[in-house]
Structures are given as C-alpha cells and as structure tokens.
Design a protein around this motif. Sequence first.
Motif, PDB file in Angstrom:
ATOM      1  N   ARG A   1      17.387  26.956  25.432  1.00 13.94           N
ATOM      2  CA  ARG A   1      17.727  26.406  24.181  1.00 13.94           C
ATOM      3  C   ARG A   1      17.325  27.257  23.146  1.00 13.94           C
ATOM      4  NH1 ARG A   1      14.957  20.539  23.321  1.00 13.94           N
ATOM      5  NH2 ARG A   1      15.546  20.140  21.003  1.00 13.94           N
ATOM      6  N   GLN A  50      14.994  28.827  15.960  1.00 11.90           N
ATOM      7  CA  GLN A  50      16.222  28.140  15.983  1.00 11.90           C
ATOM      8  C   GLN A  50      16.354  27.305  17.334  1.00 11.90           C
ATOM      9  OE1 GLN A  50      18.733  27.994  13.657  1.00 11.90           O
ATOM     10  NE2 GLN A  50      20.004  26.615  15.091  1.00 11.90           N
ATOM     11  N   ASP A  51      16.776  26.049  16.955  1.00  6.66           N
ATOM     12  CA  ASP A  51      17.190  25.065  18.056  1.00  6.66           C
ATOM     13  C   ASP A  51      18.678  25.066  18.549  1.00  6.66           C
ATOM     14  OD1 ASP A  51      17.498  23.083  19.930  1.00  6.66           O
ATOM     15  OD2 ASP A  51      16.259  21.445  18.692  1.00  6.66           O
ATOM     16  N   ASN A  98      20.757  21.547  18.533  1.00 10.08           N
ATOM     17  CA  ASN A  98      21.150  20.843  17.303  1.00 10.08           C
ATOM     18  C   ASN A  98      22.549  21.542  16.609  1.00 10.08           C
ATOM     19  OD1 ASN A  98      21.322  20.061  14.685  1.00 10.08           O
ATOM     20  ND2 ASN A  98      19.187  19.761  14.590  1.00 10.08           N
ATOM     21  N   GLN A 106      23.905  21.615  13.703  1.00  9.61           N
ATOM     22  CA  GLN A 106      23.463  22.190  12.676  1.00  9.61           C
ATOM     23  C   GLN A 106      22.573  23.085  12.793  1.00  9.61           C
ATOM     24  OE1 GLN A 106      22.073  18.760  10.380  1.00  9.61           O
ATOM     25  NE2 GLN A 106      24.015  17.791  10.257  1.00  9.61           N
ATOM     26  N   THR A 153      19.241  24.446  12.445  1.00  5.88           N
ATOM     27  CA  THR A 153      18.268  23.969  12.211  1.00  5.88           C
ATOM     28  C   THR A 153      16.893  24.770  13.003  1.00  5.88           C
ATOM     29  OG1 THR A 153      19.157  21.750  12.420  1.00  5.88           O
ATOM     30  CG2 THR A 153      16.820  21.682  12.966  1.00  5.88           C
ATOM     31  N   ARG A 189      13.038  24.965  14.087  1.00  2.20           N
ATOM     32  CA  ARG A 189      11.820  23.957  14.249  1.00  2.20           C
ATOM     33  C   ARG A 189      10.731  24.623  14.907  1.00  2.20           C
ATOM     34  NH1 ARG A 189      13.596  19.541  18.877  1.00  2.20           N
ATOM     35  NH2 ARG A 189      11.603  18.790  18.251  1.00  2.20           N
TER      36      ARG A 189
END
Length: 124
Positions: A11, A42-43, A46, A48, A50, A52
Amino acid sequence: MSNTVSEILLRFDNFNDSVLEDISISYARGPRPDIQIVLNCQDDLNPQTTRRQCFVNFQDVEEFKLEQRLKTSSIVVSFGIAVIMEAGLTYVDFACDGFLDRTIQEVRAGGFYIGARKVDFTLP
C-alpha cells in the motif's frame, strides 16, 4: 511476514520517499525498549495524491542502530524499507537503498535499523 505487513508495504510502496517525522524510545516497560517511528508517506489506496502518517511500532526491541553521519540526513527514507525475519526477530531496515532482499549482515552494516520481537504498522 504476515499478510498485514505485506499489505502495508504494498500500500505504501515500501515507504519510498517517506519523511521521518518522529522517533521515540521508551524504556518504561522494562530493560528492552519500545520504539515508535512516525513516517509521512504516500497512500497508494487513495485515488488522490495524499500523504498521511504511518506509525511503525516496535515492542521488545533486541537491537537497533540509529546513526546519522556528518553532513547527511535520515529525514527522507528515499529508497524505502526492507523487512527481514531472523531468529524470532523482525528487522526493519530503513537504510536498505532499495534492496529489499537483505541478509542480516547487510542490515547490521547499515546505519538505521531496528530488530524487535513484535512490529506493527498503524494508521491514525
């Protein structure tokens, strides 16, 4: 390596280009410390772009090395992390230079790794 760890690594693309936000070391539970690393990453789940936080929690740490040489910085985990299982310990190599298949000797030769009895990844 558990499916959960494998899924987290996939992920977050092995945490390539993650930013190290915090390291905490606690000896509150006994002679072996607990260590928590906070990464901003970076996720990829997602749709977009994004970033986290992800918390990497190490319990019952047997060995670790956190070294920052002069005129260098460990703030960016440029080439991701490698996870190695050896003798009942889980080692996370934050200085693997993109080489995910590491020997324990290669991990110990680097400047930033943690080996613990238990490692988990949590997302706030």
